[in-house]
Design a protein around this motif. Structure first.
Motif, PDB file in Angstrom:
ATOM      1  N   GLY A 210      -2.140   3.127   4.593  1.00 14.98           N
ATOM      2  CA  GLY A 210      -2.607   1.767   4.817  1.00 14.98           C
ATOM      3  C   GLY A 210      -3.816   1.720   5.756  1.00 14.98           C
TER       4      GLY A 210
ATOM      5  N   SER B 288       7.617  -1.352  -0.459  1.00 18.29           N
ATOM      6  CA  SER B 288       7.686  -2.039   0.826  1.00 18.29           C
ATOM      7  C   SER B 288       8.386  -3.393   0.670  1.00 18.29           C
TER       8      SER B 288
ATOM      9  N   GLY C 256      -1.093  -2.348   4.492  1.00 18.13           N
ATOM     10  CA  GLY C 256      -1.371  -2.240   5.922  1.00 18.13           C
ATOM     11  C   GLY C 256      -0.170  -2.113   6.853  1.00 18.13           C
TER      12      GLY C 256
HETATM   13 FE1  SF4 Z   1       2.085   2.706   3.523  1.00 16.89          FE
HETATM   14 FE2  SF4 Z   1       3.857   1.885   1.662  1.00 16.89          FE
HETATM   15 FE3  SF4 Z   1       3.085   0.247   3.655  1.00 16.89          FE
HETATM   16 FE4  SF4 Z   1       1.357   0.892   1.731  1.00 16.89          FE
HETATM   17  S1  SF4 Z   1       3.241  -0.305   1.490  1.00 16.89           S
HETATM   18  S2  SF4 Z   1       0.886   0.795   3.917  1.00 16.89           S
HETATM   19  S3  SF4 Z   1       1.937   3.009   1.328  1.00 16.89           S
HETATM   20  S4  SF4 Z   1       4.254   2.180   3.838  1.00 16.89           S
END
Ligand code: SF4
Ligand code: SAH
Length: 365
Positions: free
Chosen positions: A129, A200, A122
């Motif tokens: 997300g 992330s 998210g």
């Molecule tokens: Fe987007 Fe990566 Fe965040 Fe998932 S972890 S919401 S794919 S930026």
């Protein structure tokens, strides 16, 4: 749906064949068909006895993806939309050479691959997300994006970046199998140094991968240099704050030869203050990491904007003046929904698989 033959590692295939009283050389023959000769059907594997072909057809499928749509773009970026057996969609993006970003100068073609349908993390700027998490991709679905794109595009892919839909480190078991399929000499035979995982910031998985024997590259979606800024845009930062993340990145550095990359999307008025650039420069220097700056790409349903290009240059200059290698990625593919997740979001919304707040409003009016 039968499992795909492409999801089997050499060991798994050898075990399966031994259990069915097949001589061991059949394993190499089948792998040669799957990854090198690339037939249209199991039936075409002409040096296998008919009985074995029938057995394989009854127990396995061949390709797990169907090409649903291919979009060209003005700058030669090509976006492939693949349909999965359960009617869901994923996307892979073929990007022409940009050796400054990943890999060595001789590298030509990069494929950006997906690891999940949707994403549970998210992040506030991200189309993947936006619609939440649907499911993990299997190892076959991850690896087949590369194989099937090579077949469709009739080109050899040199580099892979796991920057498509999903959080690859949240699907670690399948990801590790896919890496084996992609980097083994009996498989696609890509050099591990040509694979970049983007995350992330899942700390336990980063620590685990730091000890993986292959020299894979790692990119971190940082997008905020302090907890205060990062908390606003990436919920994962509450679980793994900046200091905890950087401890894990130092462990990575201690065990890997390749330098890390820090990804930083520039969003106007959210994370683009010049004091963030100064703190980012300190972080990057302590890790000897390079920084990729990416002006925010507008996502339908989200209100943020990219800063003026002159501001992006000023942000970059602070980094380079501090001795950090920083590229400003004026990203490719802007005209075909470049930010990963956008094309799939459109397709699934059209088919009623996803109902976003935006499309609900459209239906009512
Ligand atoms: Fe987007 Fe990566 Fe965040 Fe998932 S972890 S919401 S794919 S930026
Ligand atoms: N989940 C992983 C990998 C997929 S997202 C991760 O977060 O790293 C990877 C990258 O997609 C982000 O770091 C960013 O570089 C890019 N991205 C996502 N949304 C974007 C947007 N709106 N504008 C520009 N880049 C975006």
């Amino acid at each position: 749906m039968l499992p795909s033959l492409l999801g089997l590692t050499k060991d798994h295939l050898a075990t399966h064949l031994a259990e069915h009283q097949q001589p061991s050389f059949r394993c190499d023959q089948i792998l040669d068909w799957l990854w090198k000769k690339r037939p249209a059907s199991i039936e075409e594997m002409s040096n296998l006895p008919k009985q074995l072909r029938d057995h394989l057809s009854q127990n396995f499928s061949l390709y797990p993806l169907t090409s649903a749509r291919e979009l060209g773009s003005l700058d030669q970026t090509r976006k492939m939309l693949f349909r999965l057996h359960d009617g869901r969609y994923i996307e892979s993006v073929l990007i022409p050479a940009n050796p400054a970003l990943y890999g060595s100068k001789s590298d030509r073609l990069t494929l950006c691959v997906s690891s999940q349908v949707g994403c549970a993390y998210g992040c506030k700027f991200c189309a993947s997300g936006l619609a939440g998490f649907t499911r993990n991709l299997t190892a076959a679905e991850i690896a087949a994006q590369v194989l099937q794109t090579e077949i469709l595009a009739k080109e050899r892919i040199d580099n892979l970046v796991f920057m498509g839909m999903g959080e690859p480190l949240a699907n670690l078991e399948n990801l590790l199998t896919a890496i084996e399929l992609l980097t083994s000499d009996w498989g696609l035979n890509l050099g591990a140094r040509h694979l970049t995982l983007s995350t992330s910031g899942l700390v336990p998985q980063i620590r685990q991968l730091a000890h993986h024997p292959r020299q894979i590259r790692l990119a971190i979606s940082l997008h905020g240099a302090t907890d205060e800024v990062r908390n606003q845009i990436m919920p994962v930062n509450k679980k793994y704050p900046v200091d905890t993340l950087f401890d894990a990145l130092h462990e990575w550095n201690d065990n890997k030869k390749q330098h890390l990359t820090l990804e930083y999307i520039l969003i106007q008025g959210v994370n683009d203050a010049l004091d963030q650039a100064r703190i980012l420069a300190k972080h990057a220097r302590s890790l000897k990491a390079k920084v990729n700056l990416i002006p925010y790409n507008t996502v339908e349903g989200l209100e943020w904007k990219r800063p003026a290009i002159s501001h992006c240059h000023a942000f970059r200059k602070i980094l380079s003046d501090a001795g950090v290698t920083a590229t400003l990625r004026l990203e490719k593919g802007h005209d075909i929904d470049a930010a990963c997740g956008q094309l799939r979001l459109h397709q699934e919304t059209q088919e009623g698989l996803i109902v976003t707040a935006e499309s609900k409003a459209t239906k009512i009016s």
